[in-house]
Design a protein around this motif. Structure first.
Motif, PDB file in Angstrom:
ATOM      1  N   THR A  37       8.030   5.165   3.618  1.00 14.93           N
ATOM      2  CA  THR A  37       8.057   5.909   4.636  1.00 14.93           C
ATOM      3  C   THR A  37       8.535   7.338   4.516  1.00 14.93           C
ATOM      4  OG1 THR A  37       8.169   3.884   6.089  1.00 14.93           O
ATOM      5  CG2 THR A  37       8.606   6.065   7.024  1.00 14.93           C
ATOM      6  N   ILE A  48       3.013  -0.104   2.195  1.00 12.82           N
ATOM      7  CA  ILE A  48       3.707  -0.624   3.249  1.00 12.82           C
ATOM      8  C   ILE A  48       2.710  -1.712   3.888  1.00 12.82           C
ATOM      9  CG2 ILE A  48       4.584  -0.101   5.663  1.00 12.82           C
ATOM     10  CD1 ILE A  48       5.196   2.860   4.513  1.00 12.82           C
ATOM     11  N   PHE A  79       1.183   4.475   2.183  1.00 10.03           N
ATOM     12  CA  PHE A  79       0.833   3.989   3.406  1.00 10.03           C
ATOM     13  C   PHE A  79       0.331   2.381   3.200  1.00 10.03           C
ATOM     14  CE2 PHE A  79      -2.371   2.944   6.887  1.00 10.03           C
ATOM     15  CZ  PHE A  79      -1.476   2.560   7.887  1.00 10.03           C
ATOM     16  N   CYS A 118       6.493  10.802   5.247  1.00  7.00           N
ATOM     17  CA  CYS A 118       7.227  11.853   6.199  1.00  7.00           C
ATOM     18  C   CYS A 118       7.402  13.277   5.411  1.00  7.00           C
ATOM     19  CB  CYS A 118       8.690  11.316   6.716  1.00  7.00           C
ATOM     20  SG  CYS A 118       8.541   9.906   7.620  1.00  7.00           S
TER      21      CYS A 118
END
Length: 318
Positions: free
Chosen positions: A47, A75, A72, A51
């Motif tokens: 994450t 995750i 992504f 960001c």
């Protein structure tokens, strides 16, 4: 639609349970804490990369575009597996219906395939950046990046849908069957089928070659040219920067492809259930955890962006 019909015909009466790692309560608790900690670290690390790429203009280039999408995918990939795994690693075994097992397999294969294709695309991006730096912006355009990402996701979706649908047309004996694994992976589920699976194993081999062998060959071709170009660079700083970028990517590639190949490309008669579970733990936990560490600790741009985020946060708190 017809291929999925047998799933729903069987789903009311058939369910699976996963094999537990240990029956010792103390060890179950320790494994639960360990897996939970690793999962939280994977979420936080990946994450953070997403960001940073989204908020820092210095990281808005093709390399970081693919890196953020890889994070992504990692995750989502671990989220498909780990929460259910945690619920079964501590306490009583919780059954999963046939349709639920099929859904987990489909998303697991789709996201795993997307990971493999993205690593191959990142190898091409690395090759273009190092071997053709003057024409890099003309070769790797924003449009091409989006097209390659869409192609990777689309191909992974198509292959995983076909393979999952084919596997779950098989009949499974009994009301409750134990999967000798911690997730609904293809090889252990095939072992529970009450029918001839030679065709299904052949299809699995073909899909594995398309997802693992072909991208790995493309990566190898890229890395034949990259070292030669690095050695011809006059600037020592340029050589170090290029070597850092390529070695970071190569480390992730070796971990991901190596463990996946040992599970899916080995002959089933020579494979061990315990070994398969150990390899699966590597590409479920270790690779997604190492991705952010490798790309941040060995990349000056990412470290610089991370320092800005930390300093900005400390300034706002003070």
């Amino acid at each position: 639609m017809l291929a999925w019909k047998p799933i729903f015909n069987q789903s009311c009466s058939t369910e699976f349970v996963f094999r537990v790692f240990t029956t010792v309560p103390e060890l179950q608790f320790l494994l639960f804490l360990l897996f939970r900690l690793l999962y939280l670290m994977i979420l936080c690390g990946n994450t953070a990369i997403i960001c940073m790429v989204c908020t820092h203009s210095a990281l808005r280039n093709p390399m970081y575009f693919f890196l953020s999408n890889l994070s992504f995918a990692e995750i989502c990939y671990t989220t498909v597996v780990v929460p259910l795994m945690l619920s079964n690693s501590f306490g009583a075994q919780k059954p999963i219906p046939l349709a639920g097992c099929g859904s987990q397999m489909f998303f697991f294969l789709t996201l795993g395939g997307t990971d493999c294709f993205l690593l191959a695309i990142m190898a091409y991006d690395c090759y273009a950046a190092i071997c053709h730096p003057l024409h890099y912006t003309l070769i790797v355009t924003r449009k091409l990046c989006v097209q390659m990402l869409g192609g990777a996701v689309g191909l992974a979706l198509f292959l995983s849908l076909q393979l999952t649908a084919l596997i779950f047309t098989l009949p499974f004996c009994g009301h409750r069957r134990e999967i000798d694994h911690f997730l609904c992976d293809v090889p252990p589920v095939l072992c529970l089928a009450c029918a001839d699976i030679h065709v299904h194993q052949a299809v699995l081999c073909v899909v594995s070659i398309l997802v693992l062998t072909v991208p790995l060959l493309l990566i190898c071709v890229s890395y034949v040219f990259i070292p030669c170009t690095i050695l011809r660079m006059r600037s020592a700083e340029g050589r170090c920067r290029a070597f850092s970028t390529s070695s970071s990517h190569l480390t992730v590639v070796l971990l991901q492809y190596g463990c996946c190949a040992l599970v899916y490309l080995r002959h089933q008669s020579s494979s061990s259930v315990d070994e398969d579970r150990q390899f699966a733990l590597v590409y479920t936990f270790i690779t997604p955890l190492l991705n952010p560490l490798i790309y941040t600790l060995r990349n000056k741009d990412v470290k610089r962006a991370l320092k800005k985020v930390i300093s900005a946060k400390m300034t706002s708190e003070s």
